[in-house]
Scaffold this motif. Structure first.
Motif, PDB file in Angstrom:
ATOM      1  N   GLN A  36       0.814  -1.211   0.000  1.00  0.00           N
ATOM      2  CA  GLN A  36       0.000   0.000   0.000  1.00  0.00           C
ATOM      3  C   GLN A  36       0.852   1.268   0.000  1.00  0.00           C
ATOM      4  N   MET A  37       2.153   1.131   0.217  1.00  0.00           N
ATOM      5  CA  MET A  37       3.022   2.302   0.244  1.00  0.00           C
ATOM      6  C   MET A  37       3.009   2.995  -1.104  1.00  0.00           C
ATOM      7  N   GLN A  38       3.000   4.309  -1.043  1.00  0.00           N
ATOM      8  CA  GLN A  38       3.097   5.098  -2.251  1.00  0.00           C
ATOM      9  C   GLN A  38       3.902   6.346  -1.918  1.00  0.00           C
ATOM     10  N   PRO A  39       4.467   7.013  -2.895  1.00  0.00           N
ATOM     11  CA  PRO A  39       5.259   8.217  -2.608  1.00  0.00           C
ATOM     12  C   PRO A  39       4.439   9.240  -1.822  1.00  0.00           C
ATOM     13  N   GLY A  40       5.061   9.760  -0.771  1.00  0.00           N
ATOM     14  CA  GLY A  40       4.398  10.724   0.106  1.00  0.00           C
ATOM     15  C   GLY A  40       3.884  10.113   1.389  1.00  0.00           C
ATOM     16  N   SER A  41       3.852   8.797   1.502  1.00  0.00           N
ATOM     17  CA  SER A  41       3.379   8.143   2.723  1.00  0.00           C
ATOM     18  C   SER A  41       4.435   8.244   3.816  1.00  0.00           C
ATOM     19  N   GLY A  42       3.989   8.400   5.039  1.00  0.00           N
ATOM     20  CA  GLY A  42       4.896   8.376   6.179  1.00  0.00           C
ATOM     21  C   GLY A  42       5.047   6.950   6.655  1.00  0.00           C
ATOM     22  N   VAL A  43       6.278   6.541   6.949  1.00  0.00           N
ATOM     23  CA  VAL A  43       6.536   5.173   7.381  1.00  0.00           C
ATOM     24  C   VAL A  43       7.449   5.162   8.596  1.00  0.00           C
ATOM     25  N   ARG A  44       7.431   4.038   9.316  1.00  0.00           N
ATOM     26  CA  ARG A  44       8.359   3.763  10.410  1.00  0.00           C
ATOM     27  C   ARG A  44       9.088   2.483  10.067  1.00  0.00           C
ATOM     28  N   THR A  45      10.406   2.508  10.108  1.00  0.00           N
ATOM     29  CA  THR A  45      11.173   1.309   9.809  1.00  0.00           C
ATOM     30  C   THR A  45      11.197   0.402  11.030  1.00  0.00           C
ATOM     31  N   ILE A  46      11.660  -0.826  10.836  1.00  0.00           N
ATOM     32  CA  ILE A  46      11.735  -1.749  11.976  1.00  0.00           C
ATOM     33  C   ILE A  46      12.791  -1.300  12.974  1.00  0.00           C
ATOM     34  N   GLY A  48      12.954   1.864  13.881  1.00  0.00           N
ATOM     35  CA  GLY A  48      12.361   2.983  14.605  1.00  0.00           C
ATOM     36  C   GLY A  48      12.566   4.331  13.951  1.00  0.00           C
ATOM     37  N   MET A  49      13.046   4.380  12.717  1.00  0.00           N
ATOM     38  CA  MET A  49      13.241   5.651  12.032  1.00  0.00           C
ATOM     39  C   MET A  49      11.965   6.042  11.288  1.00  0.00           C
ATOM     40  N   TYR A  50      11.588   7.307  11.408  1.00  0.00           N
ATOM     41  CA  TYR A  50      10.424   7.818  10.700  1.00  0.00           C
ATOM     42  C   TYR A  50      10.898   8.576   9.464  1.00  0.00           C
ATOM     43  N   ALA A  51      10.232   8.330   8.341  1.00  0.00           N
ATOM     44  CA  ALA A  51      10.622   8.976   7.093  1.00  0.00           C
ATOM     45  C   ALA A  51       9.424   9.015   6.157  1.00  0.00           C
ATOM     46  N   THR A  52       9.602   9.716   5.046  1.00  0.00           N
ATOM     47  CA  THR A  52       8.575   9.817   4.016  1.00  0.00           C
ATOM     48  C   THR A  52       9.032   9.024   2.798  1.00  0.00           C
ATOM     49  N   VAL A  53       8.114   8.269   2.208  1.00  0.00           N
ATOM     50  CA  VAL A  53       8.441   7.465   1.028  1.00  0.00           C
ATOM     51  C   VAL A  53       8.607   8.402  -0.166  1.00  0.00           C
ATOM     52  N   LYS A  54       9.723   8.249  -0.847  1.00  0.00           N
ATOM     53  CA  LYS A  54       9.974   9.058  -2.035  1.00  0.00           C
ATOM     54  C   LYS A  54       9.752   8.249  -3.301  1.00  0.00           C
ATOM     55  N   GLU A  55      10.144   6.968  -3.259  1.00  0.00           N
ATOM     56  CA  GLU A  55      10.029   6.112  -4.447  1.00  0.00           C
ATOM     57  C   GLU A  55       9.888   4.664  -3.991  1.00  0.00           C
ATOM     58  N   VAL A  56       9.014   3.911  -4.657  1.00  0.00           N
ATOM     59  CA  VAL A  56       8.796   2.505  -4.327  1.00  0.00           C
ATOM     60  C   VAL A  56       9.183   1.654  -5.530  1.00  0.00           C
ATOM     61  N   ASN A  57      10.059   0.671  -5.313  1.00  0.00           N
ATOM     62  CA  ASN A  57      10.463  -0.284  -6.355  1.00  0.00           C
ATOM     63  C   ASN A  57       9.973  -1.670  -5.964  1.00  0.00           C
ATOM     64  N   ASP A  58      10.390  -2.701  -6.707  1.00  0.00           N
ATOM     65  CA  ASP A  58       9.933  -4.059  -6.421  1.00  0.00           C
ATOM     66  C   ASP A  58      10.360  -4.538  -5.036  1.00  0.00           C
ATOM     67  N   ASP A  59      11.652  -4.414  -4.717  1.00  0.00           N
ATOM     68  CA  ASP A  59      12.169  -4.914  -3.443  1.00  0.00           C
ATOM     69  C   ASP A  59      12.702  -3.813  -2.534  1.00  0.00           C
ATOM     70  N   THR A  60      12.795  -2.580  -3.029  1.00  0.00           N
ATOM     71  CA  THR A  60      13.391  -1.508  -2.252  1.00  0.00           C
ATOM     72  C   THR A  60      12.456  -0.307  -2.166  1.00  0.00           C
ATOM     73  N   VAL A  61      12.767   0.561  -1.202  1.00  0.00           N
ATOM     74  CA  VAL A  61      12.015   1.796  -0.994  1.00  0.00           C
ATOM     75  C   VAL A  61      13.032   2.904  -0.765  1.00  0.00           C
TER      76      VAL A  61
END
Length: 170
Positions: A36-46, A48-61
């Motif tokens: 469901q991730m898309q550019p502009g979404s806010g995420v938390r990594t495992i 504990g870092m908070y960041a904004t999604v800039k680009e989504v690829n097959d296996d990487t973000v």
């Protein structure tokens, strides 16, 4: 074999089936969340870092962690995709007010105890002494040793002298 002998094995196999089924369900939910991730979404990594999604690829973000900081993460390292309100609350400290038209409830009970007395009457009250003193009065003799303290100091000096004898045997 009888049914009583097979019953523990049947229960064990059933429990294993239920555990693997719930684990697969959790993995599927996590994969759906990551898809469901898309550019502009806010995420938390495992981590504990908070960041904004800039680009989504097959296996990487590609994540934007701040001005000029872009980080490449594996999709599996995304712990949660956050809503915009939750991301802004955590990262920027912006509270989204859902009930802006509702009455404001005070954090304390001061509104319940208000009286019509003027505010000057409250300032005339004596200040509360919390036991803290800025300066000690000069007339107190707290630092002077008493007559009982002198013999105690002499006894400790005698013990120290007795123990010093072993230092010469080097």
């Amino acid at each position: 074999m009888s049914l009583v002998t097979l019953l523990p094995f049947i229960v064990l196999i059933g429990a294993m089936f239920l555990m693997t089924r719930s684990a697969k369900k959790k993995q599927q939910q996590a994969a759906d969340m990551r898809n469901q991730m898309q550019p502009g979404s806010g995420v938390r990594t495992i981590g504990g870092m908070y960041a904004t999604v800039k680009e989504v690829n097959d296996d990487t973000v590609l994540l934007d962690a701040g001005p000029g900081v872009e980080l490449l993460f594996a999709k599996n390292s995304i712990g949660a995709v956050l809503t915009d309100d939750e991301y802004n609350r955590i990262v920027h400290g912006i509270e989204h007010d859902l009930k802006s038209d509702a009455d404001v409830v005070p954090d304390d009970a001061s509104s319940l105890t208000e009286t019509d007395a003027p505010a000057d009457a409250a300032s005339d009250e004596k200040s509360v002494d919390l036991g803290k003193k800025a300066e000690e009065p000069a007339d107190e003799t707290v630092d002077e040793p008493t007559a009982d303290a002198a013999p105690a100091e002499a006894k400790t000096d005698e013990k120290a002298k007795k123990s010093d004898g072993g230092s010469e045997a080097k």
